[in-house]
Design an enzyme around this catalytic site. Structure first.
Site, mmCIF file in Angstrom:
data_model
loop_
_atom_site.group_PDB
_atom_site.id
_atom_site.type_symbol
_atom_site.label_atom_id
_atom_site.label_comp_id
_atom_site.label_asym_id
_atom_site.label_seq_id
_atom_site.Cartn_x
_atom_site.Cartn_y
_atom_site.Cartn_z
ATOM 1 N N GLY A 12 45.163 51.426 38.235
ATOM 2 C CA GLY A 12 44.091 51.884 37.842
ATOM 3 C C GLY A 12 43.716 53.173 38.358
ATOM 4 O O GLY A 12 42.805 53.684 38.339
ATOM 5 N N GLY A 18 40.179 54.826 41.734
ATOM 6 C CA GLY A 18 41.789 54.964 41.770
ATOM 7 C C GLY A 18 42.195 56.331 41.982
ATOM 8 O O GLY A 18 43.015 56.882 42.851
ATOM 9 N N ASP A 69 50.664 47.337 33.345
ATOM 10 C CA ASP A 69 49.879 46.311 33.218
ATOM 11 C C ASP A 69 50.072 45.246 34.100
ATOM 12 O O ASP A 69 51.160 44.375 34.173
ATOM 13 C CB ASP A 69 49.873 45.784 31.617
ATOM 14 C CG ASP A 69 48.844 44.615 31.480
ATOM 15 O OD1 ASP A 69 48.107 44.238 32.334
ATOM 16 O OD2 ASP A 69 48.628 44.393 30.212
ATOM 17 N N TYR A 163 32.889 36.600 35.980
ATOM 18 C CA TYR A 163 33.126 37.902 36.857
ATOM 19 C C TYR A 163 33.069 37.696 38.211
ATOM 20 O O TYR A 163 34.345 38.021 38.929
ATOM 21 C CB TYR A 163 32.182 38.933 36.321
ATOM 22 C CG TYR A 163 32.485 40.105 37.541
ATOM 23 C CD1 TYR A 163 33.825 40.872 37.216
ATOM 24 C CD2 TYR A 163 31.600 40.341 38.212
ATOM 25 C CE1 TYR A 163 33.774 42.001 38.027
ATOM 26 C CE2 TYR A 163 31.841 41.828 38.871
ATOM 27 C CZ TYR A 163 32.854 42.573 38.819
ATOM 28 O OH TYR A 163 33.110 43.517 39.676
#
Length: 287
Positions: A12, A18, A69, A163
């Protein structure tokens, strides 16, 4: 201490936290593998792996942009191998990539939970597993998760259980891997912000421009990460760190420079334990 010639694999890393960590390391002359999904410009998201790589090199580092990914185990393994071949090894893994949806279970599609779990918890484990052979050859190897302290209270789960489970999964990985890898000398730590951070997720998914103004910049986490990576791996592992408290412990006391808008009170982030007291006021600054 310096990160010169150290190689970081950051998931990321095309934007936000990041990228900030990458740029801080680049100022030392580090090598950064920019592992993210964004290869083409997005209407609502700034930056791509290629624009991030340009910024890293402009800051003094070397960059290798790779489309990754973290849900794809083979792609992760291949990217790590490419990065290690390009730069001669890997010293630091930063598990920053994350998916978020702040909804209760009744309003969460299981497909969305699967996405959060696959990126947050499973992605963290996939990256760590395939980074280990390279980290074992480093003289100061670190794994960092951008995840919260394990403050297991109902209030942190009830509003958005799916989450919270996926995000705390990253922290459970810190707890386990710190012990698993201690004898190998590989440090595993977690870092979490006290306040909301001005990122695309905050603007687009959580609080819009108003919350952005009440946030700190990603640079506070980048500076904290630098302090972690320049610490001896064998002596500094298994920690769950809050950004400003950790920086204060290292003698850094000017937190006002991280404010997006000094006239706004800072918005506390969730998952911060009640007994963690801020080293500086979160109130608006006075003239």
């Amino acid at each position: 201490m310096s990160l010169k010639n150290r190689t970081l694999f950051i998931t990321g890393a095309s934007r936000g936290i990041g990228k900030a960590i990458a740029l801080r390391a680049a100022r030392d002359g580090a090598n950064v593998i920019v592992a993210a999904k964004t290869a083409a410009p997005h209407a609502k998201l700034e930056g791509t792996i290629y624009s991030a790589a340009e910024e890293i090199e402009a800051a003094g580092g070397r960059a290798l942009p790779l489309v990754v990914d973290v849900r794809d185990e083979a792609a992760v393994a291949d990217a790590l191998a490419q990065g290690a071949q390009t730069f001669g090894g890997i010293d630091i893994l930063v598990n920053n990539a994350s998916a978020i949806q702040l909804t209760p279970l009744s309003q969460t599609d299981m497909k969305r939970f699967d996405l959060m779990h696959q990126i947050n918890t499973r992605g963290t484990l996939v990256c760590a597993k395939h980074a280990l052979p390279w980290l074992e050859n480093s003289d100061n190897p670190h794994i960092l998760m951008l995840s919260p302290p394990l403050d297991m209270q109902e209030k942190w789960f009830a509003p958005f259980t799916p989450y919270a489970i996926a995000k705390y999964g990253m922290s459970l990985a810190v707890l386990g891997l710190a012990g698993e890898l201690r004898d190998k000398g590989i440090a595993v730590n977690a870092l979490w912000p006290r306040t909301t951070i001005a990122t695309a997720a905050v603007r687009n998914l959580i609080g819009g421009d108003e919350m952005m103004r009440s946030s700190r910049t990603p640079e506070i986490l980048a500076d904290a990460a630098w302090e972690i990576f320049t610490s001896p791996a064998r002596d500094f592992t298994g920690n769950f760190l809050i950004d400003d408290s950790f920086l204060a412990s290292r003698g850094i006391t000017d937190f006002d420079r991280y404010r997006v808008d000094p006239s706004c009170a800072l918005m506390p982030d969730f998952f911060v334990p009640e007994d963690s007291l801020p080293p500086a006021s979160l109130a608006p600054l006075r003239d």
